[in-house]
Scaffold this motif. Structure first.
Motif, mmCIF file in Angstrom:
data_model
loop_
_atom_site.group_PDB
_atom_site.id
_atom_site.type_symbol
_atom_site.label_atom_id
_atom_site.label_comp_id
_atom_site.label_asym_id
_atom_site.label_seq_id
_atom_site.Cartn_x
_atom_site.Cartn_y
_atom_site.Cartn_z
ATOM 1 N N ILE A 7 58.287 65.254 -13.592
ATOM 2 C CA ILE A 7 58.175 65.640 -14.997
ATOM 3 C C ILE A 7 56.717 65.846 -15.412
ATOM 4 N N ASN A 8 55.783 65.360 -14.628
ATOM 5 C CA ASN A 8 54.369 65.646 -14.886
ATOM 6 C C ASN A 8 53.975 67.052 -14.452
ATOM 7 N N THR A 9 54.760 67.650 -13.563
ATOM 8 C CA THR A 9 54.381 68.941 -12.974
ATOM 9 C C THR A 9 55.363 70.073 -13.288
ATOM 10 N N HIS A 10 56.472 69.771 -13.967
ATOM 11 C CA HIS A 10 57.464 70.787 -14.302
ATOM 12 C C HIS A 10 57.783 70.673 -15.788
ATOM 13 N N GLN A 11 57.453 71.730 -16.545
ATOM 14 C CA GLN A 11 57.633 71.642 -17.997
ATOM 15 C C GLN A 11 59.092 71.797 -18.412
ATOM 16 N N VAL A 12 59.780 72.783 -17.850
ATOM 17 C CA VAL A 12 61.171 73.042 -18.211
ATOM 18 C C VAL A 12 62.000 73.035 -16.931
ATOM 19 N N PHE A 13 63.093 72.297 -16.946
ATOM 20 C CA PHE A 13 63.914 72.231 -15.739
ATOM 21 C C PHE A 13 65.327 71.798 -16.094
ATOM 22 N N ASN A 14 66.230 72.008 -15.154
ATOM 23 C CA ASN A 14 67.602 71.546 -15.317
ATOM 24 C C ASN A 14 67.954 70.583 -14.192
ATOM 25 N N ILE A 15 69.136 70.035 -14.254
ATOM 26 C CA ILE A 15 69.542 69.035 -13.267
ATOM 27 C C ILE A 15 69.549 69.631 -11.860
ATOM 28 N N ALA A 16 69.954 70.885 -11.718
ATOM 29 C CA ALA A 16 69.967 71.513 -10.390
ATOM 30 C C ALA A 16 68.553 71.619 -9.833
ATOM 31 N N ASP A 17 67.570 71.969 -10.685
ATOM 32 C CA ASP A 17 66.172 72.009 -10.248
ATOM 33 C C ASP A 17 65.725 70.630 -9.775
ATOM 34 N N LEU A 18 66.061 69.641 -10.546
ATOM 35 C CA LEU A 18 65.658 68.273 -10.235
ATOM 36 C C LEU A 18 66.308 67.797 -8.940
ATOM 37 N N ARG A 19 67.561 68.137 -8.763
ATOM 38 C CA ARG A 19 68.291 67.722 -7.572
ATOM 39 C C ARG A 19 67.674 68.313 -6.303
ATOM 40 N N SER A 20 67.109 69.517 -6.400
ATOM 41 C CA SER A 20 66.560 70.165 -5.206
ATOM 42 C C SER A 20 65.349 69.428 -4.650
ATOM 43 N N GLY A 21 64.668 68.631 -5.470
ATOM 44 C CA GLY A 21 63.477 67.927 -4.982
ATOM 45 C C GLY A 21 63.583 66.422 -5.044
ATOM 46 N N ASN A 22 64.725 65.933 -5.508
ATOM 47 C CA ASN A 22 64.888 64.495 -5.675
ATOM 48 C C ASN A 22 66.312 64.071 -5.348
ATOM 49 N N SER A 23 66.444 62.845 -4.936
ATOM 50 C CA SER A 23 67.759 62.249 -4.784
ATOM 51 C C SER A 23 68.189 61.711 -6.144
ATOM 52 N N LEU A 24 69.284 62.256 -6.674
ATOM 53 C CA LEU A 24 69.723 61.815 -7.997
ATOM 54 C C LEU A 24 70.576 60.547 -7.860
ATOM 55 N N SER A 25 69.919 59.512 -7.448
ATOM 56 C CA SER A 25 70.566 58.209 -7.342
ATOM 57 C C SER A 25 70.750 57.633 -8.743
ATOM 58 N N THR A 26 71.510 56.547 -8.803
ATOM 59 C CA THR A 26 71.690 55.861 -10.084
ATOM 60 C C THR A 26 70.346 55.428 -10.653
ATOM 61 N N THR A 27 69.461 54.985 -9.764
ATOM 62 C CA THR A 27 68.125 54.556 -10.207
ATOM 63 C C THR A 27 67.364 55.718 -10.834
ATOM 64 N N ASN A 28 67.382 56.866 -10.166
ATOM 65 C CA ASN A 28 66.646 58.021 -10.682
ATOM 66 C C ASN A 28 67.268 58.544 -11.987
ATOM 67 N N LEU A 29 68.580 58.490 -12.078
ATOM 68 C CA LEU A 29 69.225 58.901 -13.327
ATOM 69 C C LEU A 29 68.847 57.954 -14.466
ATOM 70 N N ASN A 30 68.733 56.685 -14.158
ATOM 71 C CA ASN A 30 68.284 55.717 -15.164
ATOM 72 C C ASN A 30 66.850 55.991 -15.589
ATOM 73 N N LEU A 31 66.005 56.352 -14.601
ATOM 74 C CA LEU A 31 64.613 56.690 -14.912
ATOM 75 C C LEU A 31 64.547 57.935 -15.793
ATOM 76 N N LEU A 32 65.440 58.879 -15.528
ATOM 77 C CA LEU A 32 65.499 60.096 -16.343
ATOM 78 C C LEU A 32 65.882 59.741 -17.775
ATOM 79 N N SER A 33 66.891 58.921 -17.935
ATOM 80 C CA SER A 33 67.320 58.506 -19.277
ATOM 81 C C SER A 33 66.224 57.739 -19.985
ATOM 82 N N ARG A 34 65.490 56.911 -19.230
ATOM 83 C CA ARG A 34 64.403 56.133 -19.813
ATOM 84 C C ARG A 34 63.282 57.053 -20.288
ATOM 85 N N ALA A 35 62.997 58.111 -19.506
ATOM 86 C CA ALA A 35 61.954 59.070 -19.900
ATOM 87 C C ALA A 35 62.331 59.769 -21.198
#
Length: 267
Positions: A7-35
């Motif tokens: 999120i520091n390097t991508h201004q606009v994105f969707n879940i598919a964009d995020l999934r391509s570079g990250n594992s959307l684990s429960t932890t990462n989804l929680n981090l997304l919600s926290r952000a």
């Protein structure tokens, strides 16, 4: 890549964009919600985010980027196409784009995003680069003119349409006629009037005008929305109602005096 780095390097994105570079684990989804909760991310709509952290803190996202993150096949059209082609007259906070996805209208940061379901098999496509360095798919100048003529409301009304398309120094008239064959007779009537008024500037031949004139049928047609029966009754009783002008060559009702519309086009 960690969520924070993304999120520091991508201004606009969707879940598919995020999934391509990250594992959307429960932890990462929680981090997304926290952000989102911390204001580092803004959720535009389901699955679509704008970063508000790092170099994007305080920055306004480019509306075209938001639309392109919303769907994977956006092609900018109508008012947005006029804007990308550099001729839009009025400042209107609408972003219109064709898509084969059924997506509802949504708003973000004062901008209204209007997905228009694309029934056409082919789009006459250009790419336009903006001053901010983005490159975007957009309907050609010729298709943009026809799309606006086919639905004047999508172009924010007749005056804005004419003042905008009057900014085109050149149109490929042969291509206009080729594309116009797949539009309605009413659209061709409006196009005929437009080309006849700007005949000298766009170098329109009498043969081309005759071809259009013989393709429009009996009419009548309207440069804008056709009045309903109930509206017609109201208009008959209202001295303040707008007057229409009959244009016999193109079997077309104009929303105001022809001289005024010509002035809009040649402002």
């Amino acid at each position: 890549m960690a969520i924070q780095e993304y999120i520091n390097t991508h201004q606009v994105f969707n879940i598919a964009d995020l999934r391509s570079g990250n594992s959307l684990s429960t932890t990462n989804l929680n981090l997304l919600s926290r952000a989102v909760a911390n204001g580092k991310l803004e959720r535009v709509r389901k699955g679509l985010y704008v970063s508000k952290t790092g170099r994007f803190e305080g920055a306004v996202a480019e509306p075209y980027d938001v639309a392109m993150a919303a769907v994977d096949d956006a092609v900018f059209c109508c008012l947005s196409a006029l804007q990308l082609h550099g001729v839009l007259h009025n400042t209107i906070y609408w972003t219109q784009f064709y898509t084969r996805h059924h997506l509802p209208v949504f708003s973000y940061e004062g901008q209204r995003y209007i997905p228009i379901y694309n029934k056409r098999q082919n789009i006459d496509l250009d790419r336009v680069m903006t001053l901010r360095g983005g490159s975007y798919p957009v309907t050609s100048r010729e298709q943009t003119v026809l799309d606006c003529l086919s639905n004047v409301n999508r172009a924010a009304g007749a005056e804005n349409l004419l003042r905008s398309v009057g900014g085109f120094a050149y149109l490929d008239v042969a291509q206009l006629l080729n594309l116009a064959a797949s539009y309605s007779a009413g659209t061709r009537a409006r196009l005929g009037w437009l080309l006849s008024v700007n005949k000298q500037i766009w170098k329109v031949s009498d043969t081309q005008l005759l071809k259009l004139q013989t393709s429009i049928g009996a009419g009548p047609y309207y440069f804008g929305s056709k009045p309903t029966a109930s509206a017609a009754g109201s208009i008959a009783q209202s001295e303040a109602a707008p007057k229409t002008t009959w244009q016999p060559t193109w079997r077309l009702y104009l929303p105001t005096e022809e001289e005024e519309m010509t002035a809009w086009l040649n402002h």
